[in-house]
Write an enzyme that holds these catalytic residues in place. Structure first.
Site, short mmCIF file in Angstrom:
data_model
loop_
_atom_site.label_atom_id
_atom_site.label_comp_id
_atom_site.label_asym_id
_atom_site.label_seq_id
_atom_site.Cartn_x
_atom_site.Cartn_y
_atom_site.Cartn_z
CG MET A 60 8.68 23.88 -10.52
SD MET A 60 9.68 24.48 -11.51
CE MET A 60 11.05 23.61 -11.62
CE1 TYR A 61 8.83 27.66 -13.04
CE2 TYR A 61 7.76 29.80 -12.82
CZ TYR A 61 7.85 28.69 -13.61
OH TYR A 61 7.36 28.57 -14.96
CB SER A 62 13.65 30.25 -7.02
OG SER A 62 14.21 30.69 -8.20
N GLY A 64 10.31 27.58 -4.36
CA GLY A 64 9.22 28.18 -3.61
C GLY A 64 9.60 29.43 -3.35
#
Length: 323
Positions: A60-62, A64
């Site tokens: 989920m960071y940025s 993907g």
């Protein structure tokens, strides 16, 4: 750089892990302070040059893009078998049913999506980002075991849950002969020490590696309390974590400043040295948006705090609500 086993596994990891939440396209996801690909690559390359082989990101960071940036950089700068790549699953990746959580359907979908974004055939450490109260733990642990047996994942880890939940997951896996978690990624720093009560002793007893996130309390232990940065102004998650205990936390941060001044080193090195001296801790997850952040972190490995310094750093802490 020193290397240690992650828990009772045979996996060798650097004493520091580079957290990759700072790497991602700013316009994607909810981290507008993150570095784009051009800005991220020199940091990742420097980490490799300094001996860091352990990289932790999440699907989920940025949205993907962190996985994409990290995957391309590691492919260009390192041999795949020389690095340990960790990522996570749980947080919503799309709207609608089955877009989040730890069901078999979600895990099987998200492992393939992460592999594609990272550009790799396997993930070294696949972690559940949070506890899923809506999915039976048996379903989650069997699905994780299956992705290990399929060769898509080498080891599994957990993050941010209560001690009884973690032990229940481990017991469920052992009961059925499934793969057990080898690591716990939890929140631990001089401003939040509640994990010392149950989770750290549990991990020590069970031989689980501990890889704490936010070891510098999102920068609050590295600068003047009133100083603002691009991240501190925009990081809503960190604001929520620290907003209720600011007065007590400020006093601890000031004590870090005093100890650092006495040694003539940056505050970040003292805060990291404290967490590195905890016997349960394997590899703190450091964030870095500048090369000097990496240099401070590596320098902390050579600092050995005295008992008096540790007592001074810890004495002003007051109990915090569980996060």
């Amino acid at each position: 750089m020193n290397y240690v086993k992650l828990g009772r596994s045979g996996l060798d990891v650097s004493r520091l892990c580079l957290g990759c939440m700072s790497f991602g396209e700013p316009e994607r996801g909810n981290t507008p302070w993150s570095l784009n690909e051009e800005e991220s690559r020199p940091i990742i390359k420097k980490a490799l040059d300094m001996g860091i082989n352990f990289f932790s990101t999440a699907n989920m960071y940025s949205d993907g893009s962190s996985e994409e940036i990290v995957g391309r950089a590691l492919k260009d700068f390192a041999r795949r078998d020389e690095v340990v790549v960790a990522t996570k699953v749980f947080v919503p990746m799309r709207k609608g049913p089955n877009g989040m959580g730890l069901s078999r359907k979600t895990i099987m979908t998200e492992i393939d999506n992460s592999l594609q974004r990272l550009g790799t055939d396997y993930i070294d450490l696949y972690q559940i980002h949070r506890w899923d109260p809506h999915t039976p733990i048996e379903e989650t642990m069997e699905a994780l075991h299956d992705v290990v047996k399929a060769g898509k994942v080498r080891y599994i880890g957990a993050s941010s849950m209560l001690a009884w939940q973690f032990l229940k997951a481990q017991y469920t896996a052992e009961l059925h002969g499934w793969t057990r978690f080898i690591s716990m990624e939890n929140r631990l720093n001089l401003l939040y020490r509640e994990e010392e009560r149950e989770m750290l002793p549990l991990c020590k007893e069970e031989g689980v590696g501990v890889t704490p996130y936010l070891p510098l309390a999102a920068g609050r232990l590295t600068r003047e309390w009133s100083e603002q940065t691009r991240r501190s102004e925009n990081d809503q998650i960190a604001k929520a974590l620290f907003s209720r205990t600011e007065e007590a936390d400020r006093k601890v941060a000031e004590r870090v400043e005093e100890v650092a001044a006495g040694r003539g080193v940056p505050r970040a090195q003292i805060a990291l040295a404290w967490i590195l001296q905890k016997e349960e801790v394997t590899s703190p997850i450091i964030g870095a948006t500048k090369v000097n952040h990496l240099e401070d972190a590596v320098s902390a490995l050579s600092i050995r705090l005295t008992e008096e310094e540790i007592e001074s750093l810890e004495e002003l802490y007051v109990p915090h609500g569980l996060v």
